[in-house]
Structures are given as C-alpha cells and as structure tokens.
Scaffold this motif. Structure first.
Motif, PDB file in Angstrom:
ATOM      1  N   LEU A 135       7.595 -12.076  13.659  1.00 40.95           N
ATOM      2  CA  LEU A 135       7.232 -10.747  14.153  1.00 40.95           C
ATOM      3  C   LEU A 135       7.724 -10.543  15.587  1.00 40.95           C
ATOM      4  O   LEU A 135       8.173  -9.441  15.949  1.00 40.95           O
ATOM      5  CB  LEU A 135       5.714 -10.559  14.092  1.00 40.95           C
ATOM      6  N   ALA A 136       7.642 -11.593  16.400  1.00 38.16           N
ATOM      7  CA  ALA A 136       8.093 -11.482  17.783  1.00 38.16           C
ATOM      8  C   ALA A 136       9.598 -11.258  17.853  1.00 38.16           C
ATOM      9  O   ALA A 136      10.092 -10.501  18.702  1.00 38.16           O
ATOM     10  CB  ALA A 136       7.711 -12.751  18.550  1.00 38.16           C
ATOM     11  N   VAL A 137      10.349 -11.931  16.964  1.00 37.87           N
ATOM     12  CA  VAL A 137      11.801 -11.737  16.917  1.00 37.87           C
ATOM     13  C   VAL A 137      12.121 -10.292  16.523  1.00 37.87           C
ATOM     14  O   VAL A 137      13.015  -9.642  17.119  1.00 37.87           O
ATOM     15  CB  VAL A 137      12.451 -12.722  15.922  1.00 37.87           C
ATOM     16  N   GLN A 138      11.399  -9.759  15.531  1.00 41.96           N
ATOM     17  CA  GLN A 138      11.607  -8.378  15.121  1.00 41.96           C
ATOM     18  C   GLN A 138      11.243  -7.412  16.245  1.00 41.96           C
ATOM     19  O   GLN A 138      11.948  -6.412  16.488  1.00 41.96           O
ATOM     20  CB  GLN A 138      10.775  -8.067  13.880  1.00 41.96           C
ATOM     21  N   SER A 139      10.152  -7.727  16.950  1.00 46.14           N
ATOM     22  CA  SER A 139       9.729  -6.877  18.068  1.00 46.14           C
ATOM     23  C   SER A 139      10.776  -6.864  19.168  1.00 46.14           C
ATOM     24  O   SER A 139      11.078  -5.815  19.752  1.00 46.14           O
ATOM     25  CB  SER A 139       8.391  -7.389  18.614  1.00 46.14           C
ATOM     26  N   LEU A 140      11.348  -8.030  19.462  1.00 47.63           N
ATOM     27  CA  LEU A 140      12.391  -8.108  20.489  1.00 47.63           C
ATOM     28  C   LEU A 140      13.633  -7.340  20.050  1.00 47.63           C
ATOM     29  O   LEU A 140      14.284  -6.657  20.854  1.00 47.63           O
ATOM     30  CB  LEU A 140      12.741  -9.577  20.750  1.00 47.63           C
ATOM     31  N   SER A 141      13.951  -7.439  18.768  1.00 50.13           N
ATOM     32  CA  SER A 141      15.110  -6.699  18.250  1.00 50.13           C
ATOM     33  C   SER A 141      14.905  -5.201  18.378  1.00 50.13           C
ATOM     34  O   SER A 141      15.821  -4.458  18.759  1.00 50.13           O
ATOM     35  CB  SER A 141      15.335  -7.074  16.784  1.00 50.13           C
ATOM     36  N   ILE A 142      13.688  -4.729  18.078  1.00 48.12           N
ATOM     37  CA  ILE A 142      13.375  -3.297  18.192  1.00 48.12           C
ATOM     38  C   ILE A 142      13.455  -2.855  19.651  1.00 48.12           C
ATOM     39  O   ILE A 142      14.005  -1.791  19.975  1.00 48.12           O
ATOM     40  CB  ILE A 142      11.974  -3.012  17.621  1.00 48.12           C
ATOM     41  N   ALA A 143      12.898  -3.720  20.551  1.00 48.47           N
ATOM     42  CA  ALA A 143      12.921  -3.360  21.974  1.00 48.47           C
ATOM     43  C   ALA A 143      14.354  -3.277  22.495  1.00 48.47           C
ATOM     44  O   ALA A 143      14.695  -2.404  23.294  1.00 48.47           O
ATOM     45  CB  ALA A 143      12.127  -4.385  22.781  1.00 48.47           C
ATOM     46  N   ASN A 144      15.217  -4.174  22.034  1.00 44.67           N
ATOM     47  CA  ASN A 144      16.613  -4.174  22.481  1.00 44.67           C
ATOM     48  C   ASN A 144      17.378  -2.986  21.919  1.00 44.67           C
ATOM     49  O   ASN A 144      18.359  -2.520  22.531  1.00 44.67           O
ATOM     50  CB  ASN A 144      17.304  -5.475  22.061  1.00 44.67           C
ATOM     51  N   SER A 145      16.974  -2.500  20.762  1.00 48.00           N
ATOM     52  CA  SER A 145      17.669  -1.353  20.162  1.00 48.00           C
ATOM     53  C   SER A 145      17.357  -0.052  20.875  1.00 48.00           C
ATOM     54  O   SER A 145      18.029   0.962  20.662  1.00 48.00           O
ATOM     55  CB  SER A 145      17.300  -1.236  18.681  1.00 48.00           C
ATOM     56  N   GLY A 146      16.333  -0.050  21.727  1.00 45.88           N
ATOM     57  CA  GLY A 146      15.968   1.168  22.452  1.00 45.88           C
ATOM     58  C   GLY A 146      17.089   1.673  23.345  1.00 45.88           C
ATOM     59  O   GLY A 146      17.309   2.886  23.487  1.00 45.88           O
ATOM     60  N   SER A 147      17.836   0.771  23.951  1.00 44.66           N
ATOM     61  CA  SER A 147      18.944   1.170  24.832  1.00 44.66           C
ATOM     62  C   SER A 147      20.031   1.873  24.032  1.00 44.66           C
ATOM     63  O   SER A 147      20.695   2.802  24.524  1.00 44.66           O
ATOM     64  CB  SER A 147      19.509  -0.074  25.545  1.00 44.66           C
ATOM     65  N   GLN A 148      20.266   1.424  22.806  1.00 43.31           N
ATOM     66  CA  GLN A 148      21.269   2.055  21.971  1.00 43.31           C
ATOM     67  C   GLN A 148      20.867   3.482  21.615  1.00 43.31           C
ATOM     68  O   GLN A 148      21.714   4.368  21.496  1.00 43.31           O
ATOM     69  CB  GLN A 148      21.471   1.214  20.699  1.00 43.31           C
ATOM     70  N   GLN A 149      19.576   3.705  21.439  1.00 45.19           N
ATOM     71  CA  GLN A 149      19.099   5.029  21.082  1.00 45.19           C
ATOM     72  C   GLN A 149      19.326   6.031  22.208  1.00 45.19           C
ATOM     73  O   GLN A 149      19.435   7.236  21.984  1.00 45.19           O
ATOM     74  CB  GLN A 149      17.616   4.978  20.718  1.00 45.19           C
ATOM     75  N   LEU A 150      19.376   5.528  23.457  1.00 50.40           N
ATOM     76  CA  LEU A 150      19.633   6.440  24.582  1.00 50.40           C
ATOM     77  C   LEU A 150      21.001   7.093  24.482  1.00 50.40           C
ATOM     78  O   LEU A 150      21.240   8.202  24.996  1.00 50.40           O
ATOM     79  CB  LEU A 150      19.522   5.680  25.901  1.00 50.40           C
ATOM     80  N   LEU A 151      21.940   6.399  23.873  1.00 52.18           N
ATOM     81  CA  LEU A 151      23.291   6.948  23.767  1.00 52.18           C
ATOM     82  C   LEU A 151      23.312   8.268  22.994  1.00 52.18           C
ATOM     83  O   LEU A 151      24.174   9.128  23.255  1.00 52.18           O
ATOM     84  CB  LEU A 151      24.203   5.920  23.090  1.00 52.18           C
ATOM     85  N   SER A 152      22.407   8.381  22.055  1.00 48.72           N
ATOM     86  CA  SER A 152      22.409   9.621  21.281  1.00 48.72           C
ATOM     87  C   SER A 152      22.067  10.842  22.106  1.00 48.72           C
ATOM     88  O   SER A 152      22.406  11.970  21.748  1.00 48.72           O
ATOM     89  CB  SER A 152      21.413   9.507  20.109  1.00 48.72           C
ATOM     90  N   LEU A 153      21.409  10.631  23.256  1.00 49.98           N
ATOM     91  CA  LEU A 153      21.048  11.751  24.120  1.00 49.98           C
ATOM     92  C   LEU A 153      22.282  12.319  24.842  1.00 49.98           C
ATOM     93  O   LEU A 153      22.281  13.459  25.307  1.00 49.98           O
ATOM     94  CB  LEU A 153      20.035  11.305  25.179  1.00 49.98           C
ATOM     95  N   PHE A 154      23.340  11.525  24.934  1.00 50.04           N
ATOM     96  CA  PHE A 154      24.539  11.960  25.654  1.00 50.04           C
ATOM     97  C   PHE A 154      25.668  12.415  24.703  1.00 50.04           C
ATOM     98  O   PHE A 154      26.789  12.669  25.117  1.00 50.04           O
ATOM     99  CB  PHE A 154      25.057  10.828  26.535  1.00 50.04           C
ATOM    100  N   ARG A 155      25.320  12.439  23.446  1.00 48.60           N
ATOM    101  CA  ARG A 155      26.323  12.913  22.510  1.00 48.60           C
ATOM    102  C   ARG A 155      26.132  14.414  22.275  1.00 48.60           C
ATOM    103  O   ARG A 155      25.029  14.876  22.019  1.00 48.60           O
ATOM    104  CB  ARG A 155      26.207  12.186  21.173  1.00 48.60           C
ATOM    105  N   GLY A 156      27.213  15.161  22.475  1.00 45.34           N
ATOM    106  CA  GLY A 156      27.146  16.594  22.355  1.00 45.34           C
ATOM    107  C   GLY A 156      27.387  17.063  20.916  1.00 45.34           C
ATOM    108  O   GLY A 156      27.877  16.334  20.098  1.00 45.34           O
TER     109      GLY A 156
END
Length: 290
Positions: free
Chosen positions: A269-290
């Motif tokens: 569960l901790a590995v999955q949680s860390l993976s989810i937390a790390n994916s948050g930065s990738q989600q920010l990219l969608s905010l800059f896509r027009g």
C-alpha cells in the motif's frame, strides 16, 4: 497548494515506506533467527540478563560434567572398598580356621599372604584418571555445582571426602601397602608357635579394619547419593534457566508471522501511495495544455 519543486505528499509516503521497510527488516530478522532480542540494541536490559544467564548456564553444564567425573571416582573407590571387605572377611575366616589346634598354621599363612597381596592389588587398581582415593593421606574433593551470589560474584561448590581417614593405605611401596585402615591387617603373620591369644588379637585387628572399611563404604555411599541428587537438580536448574532466557529473548513465531504478513500488505500500500503521490506532478502538466 501544489508545487513542482516540493512534493510533500511523496515525501510523506516515502517516510512511511521507509518506516515499514525498517519494521519488516526487524521482523524478518526475528523470524530467521528466532530471537526477539538478538543484540544489545534490541533491548539492553534483556540482552544483558540473557547473556549473563547463558554464560552461567554453560558453567553449570561444565559443573554437571564434572559431577559425572566425581561420580566415577566415587564408584571406583566404592568398588575397591567393597572388594576389600570381601578379602578381609576371608582373612577373618582363615584366622578362625587357624584357631583349630590341628590346623597347620603355616599353610593358613600362605593363604593369608595371598589375600594380603590381593588387598594391595585392589588399592593400586582403585585409580580413576590418575586419582586414587584408596591410597591417600589427604582429603579429596568433587565439584558439585556452580552458583552466582547476590553481589554478582561466582563460586564453584565442592563436596569433600576424607580420603585420608578412609583410605585403605597411605602408600604402596615395592608392591606392599602400608598405613591406612589396613595397615595392621598387612602385618598379620601366623607361625607354628602362634598362640590362641595372638590369633584373637589378629581377629580383633581384622574386625577393626572391617568396621573402618564399612564406615568408609557408607561415607562413599552418602557422597554418591549427594552427587546423584545434585546431578538431578542441576539438570532441572539448567532447564529453568533456559526457559527463563527464552521468555526474555525468543521471538513469538505466531506473532512475528502475523506481523510480517501485515507489514507486507502495508508495504504494498505504501508503494502504491508513493506512486500516486509522484504522479501528481504529471497531472499538473494538463493545466498548461491549451
């Protein structure tokens, strides 16, 4: 606030994963070694107590082995004394035979000579590992225990046997025993002119020797009983010490197994949680896509 420079969620998840991995390492060590306290850093007090008690138990084991040696010495001495009693009884019977006026006392003496030689042979043979209690003029000791006192000091207990008081001979020189409780018996000598009064004196000498041999055999029997009782007690004490140490440092394998299974689940569960937390930065990219 979400930052691309500092991922607080990932940091928290990583700390959790590290903590779980550390706990899993400790649990796996307990499972593989069977010890809950395997080194001083696990629990200083329990480790110190268990180390001391293991050392004492090893010394107790050595003392128990020494008891076996002592028992062998006692058995050897007792066998010699028991045989000597039989021989002295034979001498007593020969002296009684010599009391008959028609008996050739010189012929009787020939038999007594051989019996006296047998007593010397018994005394010489009563040796165990170079120690002979039947040819001795001092006391003998047997290790019978190991104890730790309240002040922390240790002591080896010994049982004593007054070999000098019960020895058959003090010395054996040129194949002839002298001194000891059989000294007077070895001087018995019949001739053709030996009177009945002298034979009676010899009989009293033999009886005194028999009484002393009996007392010596009784003392050896009492010592053997003590050794047997101490051996039994030492065995029970050793088991009690092992049980006590086990309660302090041994791992509860059922508990450790359940903990390991739980930690493996937490780790996933901790590995999955860390993976989810790390994916948050990738989600920010969608905010800059027009």
């Amino acid at each position: 606030m979400t930052s691309i420079l500092t991922n607080i969620s990932a940091m928290s998840a990583l700390q959790t994963l590290r903590s779980i991995n550390s706990d899993m390492k400790d649990t796996q060590s307990s499972v593989s070694s069977g010890l809950r306290v395997g080194q001083a850093s696990d629990n200083v007090a329990y480790w110190s107590i268990s180390t001391t008690m293991k050392s004492d138990n090893k010394a107790l084991g050595a003392a128990t082995d020494a008891l076996g040696v002592g028992a062998a010495k006692v058995d050897t001495a007792y066998a010699a004394m028991d045989s000597a009693i039989d021989v002295v009884n034979e001498i007593k019977a020969k002296l009684t035979t010599a009391s008959e006026s028609s008996v050739d006392k010189k012929q009787v003496q020939l038999e007594i000579d051989k019996l006296q030689e047998q007593l010397t042979a018994i005394g010489q043979a009563a040796s165990f590992n170079g120690e002979n209690w039947m040819v001795n003029d001092t006391k003998a000791t047997v290790v019978d225990g190991f104890i730790r006192k309240e002040d922390g000091t240790v002591k080896v207990n010994t049982a004593e046997f007054q070999a000098g008081s019960y020895a058959m001979f003090s010395t054996i020189a040129s194949g002839v025993g002298s001194g000891g409780i059989l000294n007077a018996v070895m001087t018995i000598e019949l001739t053709s002119v030996t009177t009945q009064g002298q034979i009676d004196t010899f009989l009293n000498t033999v009886q005194t020797a028999l009484d002393n041999l009996t007392d010596g055999a009784a003392a050896l029997g009492a010592l053997k009983t003590r050794i047997d009782m101490q051996d039994d007690f030492s065995s029970k004490l050793s088991d009690a010490i092992k049980s006590g140490v086990s309660r302090l440092v041994d791992a509860d394998m059922e508990e450790e197994s359940a903990r390991l299974s739980a930690l493996q689940t937490q780790q996933q569960l901790a590995v999955q949680s860390l993976s989810i937390a790390n994916s948050g930065s990738q989600q920010l990219l969608s905010l800059f896509r027009g």
